[in-house]
Write a protein that holds these residues in place. Structure first.
Motif, mmCIF file in Angstrom:
data_model
loop_
_atom_site.group_PDB
_atom_site.id
_atom_site.type_symbol
_atom_site.label_atom_id
_atom_site.label_comp_id
_atom_site.label_asym_id
_atom_site.label_seq_id
_atom_site.Cartn_x
_atom_site.Cartn_y
_atom_site.Cartn_z
ATOM 1 N N VAL A 1 0.851 -1.182 0.000
ATOM 2 C CA VAL A 1 0.000 0.000 0.000
ATOM 3 C C VAL A 1 0.888 1.234 0.000
ATOM 4 C CG1 VAL A 1 -1.907 -1.158 1.178
ATOM 5 C CG2 VAL A 1 -0.181 0.033 2.529
ATOM 6 N N VAL A 2 0.348 2.331 -0.446
ATOM 7 C CA VAL A 2 1.100 3.581 -0.539
ATOM 8 C C VAL A 2 0.583 4.555 0.508
ATOM 9 C CG1 VAL A 2 1.686 5.542 -2.025
ATOM 10 C CG2 VAL A 2 1.502 3.249 -3.002
ATOM 11 N N GLY A 3 1.491 5.149 1.249
ATOM 12 C CA GLY A 3 1.092 6.135 2.257
ATOM 13 C C GLY A 3 2.299 6.728 2.946
ATOM 14 N N ASP A 4 2.291 8.040 3.106
ATOM 15 C CA ASP A 4 3.391 8.704 3.800
ATOM 16 C C ASP A 4 3.248 8.613 5.320
ATOM 17 O OD1 ASP A 4 4.736 9.489 1.485
ATOM 18 O OD2 ASP A 4 3.428 11.231 1.244
ATOM 19 N N ASP A 5 2.019 8.431 5.821
ATOM 20 C CA ASP A 5 1.773 8.241 7.255
ATOM 21 C C ASP A 5 1.652 6.740 7.500
ATOM 22 O OD1 ASP A 5 0.844 8.109 9.856
ATOM 23 O OD2 ASP A 5 -0.431 9.878 9.669
ATOM 24 N N VAL A 6 2.748 6.119 7.912
ATOM 25 C CA VAL A 6 2.790 4.658 8.002
ATOM 26 C C VAL A 6 1.762 4.095 8.980
ATOM 27 C CG1 VAL A 6 4.246 2.671 8.580
ATOM 28 C CG2 VAL A 6 5.191 4.571 7.261
ATOM 29 N N PRO A 7 1.632 4.605 10.221
ATOM 30 C CA PRO A 7 0.637 4.034 11.137
ATOM 31 C C PRO A 7 -0.783 4.078 10.576
ATOM 32 C CG PRO A 7 2.174 5.416 12.348
ATOM 33 C CD PRO A 7 2.447 5.646 10.900
ATOM 34 N N ARG A 8 -1.175 5.194 9.996
ATOM 35 C CA ARG A 8 -2.541 5.299 9.462
ATOM 36 C C ARG A 8 -2.722 4.401 8.241
ATOM 37 N NH1 ARG A 8 -5.558 8.880 12.006
ATOM 38 N NH2 ARG A 8 -4.545 10.544 13.216
ATOM 39 N N ALA A 9 -1.692 4.297 7.410
ATOM 40 C CA ALA A 9 -1.787 3.415 6.248
ATOM 41 C C ALA A 9 -1.946 1.960 6.690
ATOM 42 C CB ALA A 9 -0.552 3.575 5.361
ATOM 43 N N LEU A 10 -1.181 1.546 7.706
ATOM 44 C CA LEU A 10 -1.312 0.181 8.228
ATOM 45 C C LEU A 10 -2.712 -0.081 8.758
ATOM 46 C CD1 LEU A 10 2.054 -0.365 10.160
ATOM 47 C CD2 LEU A 10 1.298 -1.529 8.087
ATOM 48 N N ALA B 1 9.431 -4.691 17.177
ATOM 49 C CA ALA B 1 9.913 -3.691 18.126
ATOM 50 C C ALA B 1 10.826 -2.710 17.401
ATOM 51 C CB ALA B 1 10.660 -4.373 19.274
ATOM 52 N N SER B 2 10.814 -1.464 17.849
ATOM 53 C CA SER B 2 11.532 -0.405 17.153
ATOM 54 C C SER B 2 13.021 -0.702 17.070
ATOM 55 C CB SER B 2 11.310 0.928 17.865
ATOM 56 O OG SER B 2 12.051 1.954 17.235
ATOM 57 N N GLY C 1 17.240 3.745 18.479
ATOM 58 C CA GLY C 1 17.865 3.783 19.789
ATOM 59 C C GLY C 1 16.960 4.427 20.833
ATOM 60 N N ARG C 2 17.363 4.330 22.092
ATOM 61 C CA ARG C 2 16.537 4.856 23.182
ATOM 62 C C ARG C 2 16.343 6.368 23.072
ATOM 63 N NH1 ARG C 2 15.609 1.221 27.169
ATOM 64 N NH2 ARG C 2 16.887 -0.659 27.194
ATOM 65 N N PHE C 3 17.398 7.079 22.705
ATOM 66 C CA PHE C 3 17.285 8.541 22.609
ATOM 67 C C PHE C 3 16.286 8.931 21.521
ATOM 68 C CE2 PHE C 3 18.744 12.689 20.993
ATOM 69 C CZ PHE C 3 18.599 13.433 22.159
ATOM 70 N N ALA C 4 16.334 8.236 20.381
ATOM 71 C CA ALA C 4 15.395 8.533 19.294
ATOM 72 C C ALA C 4 13.965 8.233 19.714
ATOM 73 C CB ALA C 4 15.767 7.726 18.049
ATOM 74 N N GLN C 5 13.763 7.187 20.520
ATOM 75 C CA GLN C 5 12.409 6.862 20.977
ATOM 76 C C GLN C 5 11.876 7.913 21.942
ATOM 77 O OE1 GLN C 5 11.716 2.693 22.111
ATOM 78 N NE2 GLN C 5 13.628 2.141 21.094
ATOM 79 N N SER D 1 10.638 10.810 19.615
ATOM 80 C CA SER D 1 9.472 10.501 18.781
ATOM 81 C C SER D 1 8.899 9.159 19.198
ATOM 82 C CB SER D 1 9.879 10.476 17.310
ATOM 83 O OG SER D 1 8.811 10.047 16.499
ATOM 84 N N ARG D 2 7.566 9.063 19.226
ATOM 85 C CA ARG D 2 6.937 7.823 19.689
ATOM 86 C C ARG D 2 7.179 6.664 18.745
ATOM 87 N NH1 ARG D 2 0.858 8.545 21.448
ATOM 88 N NH2 ARG D 2 0.610 9.061 19.237
ATOM 89 N N GLY D 3 7.303 6.920 17.473
ATOM 90 C CA GLY D 3 7.573 5.851 16.527
ATOM 91 C C GLY D 3 6.304 5.195 16.020
ATOM 92 N N VAL D 4 6.472 4.324 15.016
ATOM 93 C CA VAL D 4 5.335 3.678 14.344
ATOM 94 C C VAL D 4 4.585 2.746 15.289
ATOM 95 C CG1 VAL D 4 4.702 2.064 12.507
ATOM 96 C CG2 VAL D 4 6.382 3.855 12.069
ATOM 97 N N GLY D 5 5.312 1.941 16.075
ATOM 98 C CA GLY D 5 4.665 0.965 16.937
ATOM 99 C C GLY D 5 3.756 1.599 17.972
ATOM 100 N N VAL D 6 4.272 2.595 18.689
ATOM 101 C CA VAL D 6 3.481 3.246 19.740
ATOM 102 C C VAL D 6 2.296 3.983 19.137
ATOM 103 C CG1 VAL D 6 3.532 4.967 21.578
ATOM 104 C CG2 VAL D 6 5.487 3.446 21.239
ATOM 105 N N THR D 7 2.520 4.690 18.029
ATOM 106 C CA THR D 7 1.435 5.430 17.387
ATOM 107 C C THR D 7 0.359 4.491 16.875
ATOM 108 O OG1 THR D 7 3.023 7.130 16.707
ATOM 109 C CG2 THR D 7 0.895 7.113 15.598
ATOM 110 N N THR D 8 0.759 3.387 16.249
ATOM 111 C CA THR D 8 -0.211 2.423 15.729
ATOM 112 C C THR D 8 -1.030 1.820 16.859
ATOM 113 O OG1 THR D 8 1.281 1.893 13.894
ATOM 114 C CG2 THR D 8 -0.485 0.333 14.357
#
Length: 419
Positions: free
Chosen positions: A211-220, A236-237, A240-244, A247-254
């Motif tokens: 599928v095509v989508g720039d917003d990965v969580p919503r596209a999933l 799992a993401s 690294g810990r600092f990056a998490q 930003s919440r990341g795809v997993g947490v947002t989904t």
């Protein structure tokens, strides 16, 4: 009209009985008929593998699926064998042979499961049509569907196998793999790895989708809700810990947006190792760039040292041409920036050693100044052209790899397989 799949007697108007039924339906007359699961065309090979008996009387599945109502007459293998033993199906002299061959308990159990699954598939179609007609976007957990999200990363194989085990716990559950691509193409995933993961999904009985989508969580989640999925498997993401923290990341947002869909976060060997840097978009490889810098730093002083003894016999234009050849060589080896640096450095060497007064950066003749400026501009222009040509070559190679993957996917679609 009994036995929908059977062949008519020679000389009849139609070869098959189901063709007679279609003519009667076209005339506005309702028809009630019967068909056994082993006579459906799509199951012909499966039934032959199970029973060892080829079925010559078949009916296209679409003919049966078009029925307004399909009623499954279900009976346990033991009950059917009792009817046979009592003489309710075959003549007494055929009963023993039937019970010991085609109507064995194993055969009947397998055929019964095929019938249940086929009818469940028709009910699935009716449910999907009803939800679409009534604009129902929420998940109805009528049947387990497990969707696994693939990024094209090395953890994909682990996620696919784990999702397959989750689906296997619910008999008849579907396994679907989905990869979200950005609107600009296959960026973000390794095409070769995705092709291998697609093959793994299909070997495990699942289907692969893009599928095509720039917003990965919503596209999933849009895909999962569209197929009425009940479970979503994510890795799992890898950040690294600092990056998490940032930003919440795809997993947490989904997970936060999933609603009634269960989300499984699967650990893997790549978790929290940090994302690997994307393939370099530079025109040339790192080795070639380093080689270009090395030639620029060492080659120009060597060239100046070679030309100094001939300073009295060579004119400035001739010396500029030698330095221009060196800069072009640097551009061919290392690309634009080493060559531009070589052009600037070469102009300084020409000024210091070959323009009067020598051994100073002062230029007494305006024509010499003009010649050096033109030298720098020409050298920079040539360097840019070489760099652009190298970049186009690399982009063409990447586009060819992407096109090969897309061609493979299109081939699956044209052959009627899931895309």
């Amino acid at each position: 009209i009994d036995e929908l799949a059977h062949t008519n007697v020679p000389g009849s108007r139609n070869a098959k009985r189901w063709q007679d039924v279609e003519e009667i339906l076209d005339a506005g007359i309702d028809v009630v008929s019967t068909v056994n699961i082993q006579h459906l065309e799509s199951l012909n090979d499966v039934v032959r593998q199970i029973t060892g008996v080829p079925q010559r009387e078949t009916v296209p599945d679409e003919v049966v699926r078009r029925a307004d109502q399909v009623e499954l007459v279900d009976m346990s293998p033991e009950a059917l064998r009792r009817r046979l033993a009592h003489g309710n199906v075959y003549a007494p002299e055929k009963v023993d042979a039937a019970l010991s061959n085609y109507f064995r308990v194993g055969n009947l159990t397998a055929l019964r499961e095929l019938a249940l699954l086929w009818v469940a598939g028709k009910v699935d179609e009716q449910l999907d049509r009803y939800r679409a007609e009534h604009g129902i976007e929420g998940t109805w957990e009528a049947r387990e569907r497990v969707v696994v999200a693939l990024t094209g990363g090395p953890e994909g194989d682990t996620l696919i196998r784990r999702a397959a085990r989750i689906a296997a716990r619910s008999k008849g559950a579907d396994l679907l793999a989905v990869h979200v691509t950005r609107a600009d193409g296959l960026a973000g995933g390794d095409p070769a790895r995705l092709a291998r993961q697609r093959a793994l999904v299909e070997n495990l009985g699942g289907t692969y989708h893009q599928v095509v989508g720039d917003d990965v969580p919503r596209a999933l989640l849009d895909f999962a809700r569209g197929v009425n999925a009940t479970q979503l498997v994510l890795g799992a993401s890898r950040r690294g810990r600092f990056a998490q923290i940032l930003s919440r990341g795809v997993g947490v947002t989904t997970t936060a947006l999933s609603g009634s869909i269960d989300v499984h976060m699967i650990t893997h060997g790549e978790a929290q190792k940090g994302r690997r840097p994307p393939p370099s978009r530079a025109a040339l490889t790192r080795t070639r760039r380093l080689a270009g810098w090395a030639v620029a730093v060492t080659g120009l002083p060597v060239l100046a040292g070679v030309l100094i003894p001939f300073r009295e016999t060579l004119t400035l234009p001739s010396e500029i041409l030698f330095f221009l050849l060196m800069v072009i060589g640097v551009a061919l080896i290392g690309g634009m920036w080493p060559a531009v640096t070589a052009a600037v450095g070469g102009s300084l060497l020409l000024n210091y050693f070959f323009t009067t007064p020598v051994h100073t950066l002062t230029i007494s003749d305006p024509e010499n100044l003009f010649a050096l400026v033109v030298f720098v501009l020409v050298a920079a222009a040539v360097s840019g052209i070489v760099d652009v040509a190298a970049r186009r070559t690399r982009e063409a190679a990447r586009a060819g790899a992407d096109a090969e993957v897309l061609s493979t996917l299109a081939g699956h679609v044209l052959r009627g397989e899931s895309a």
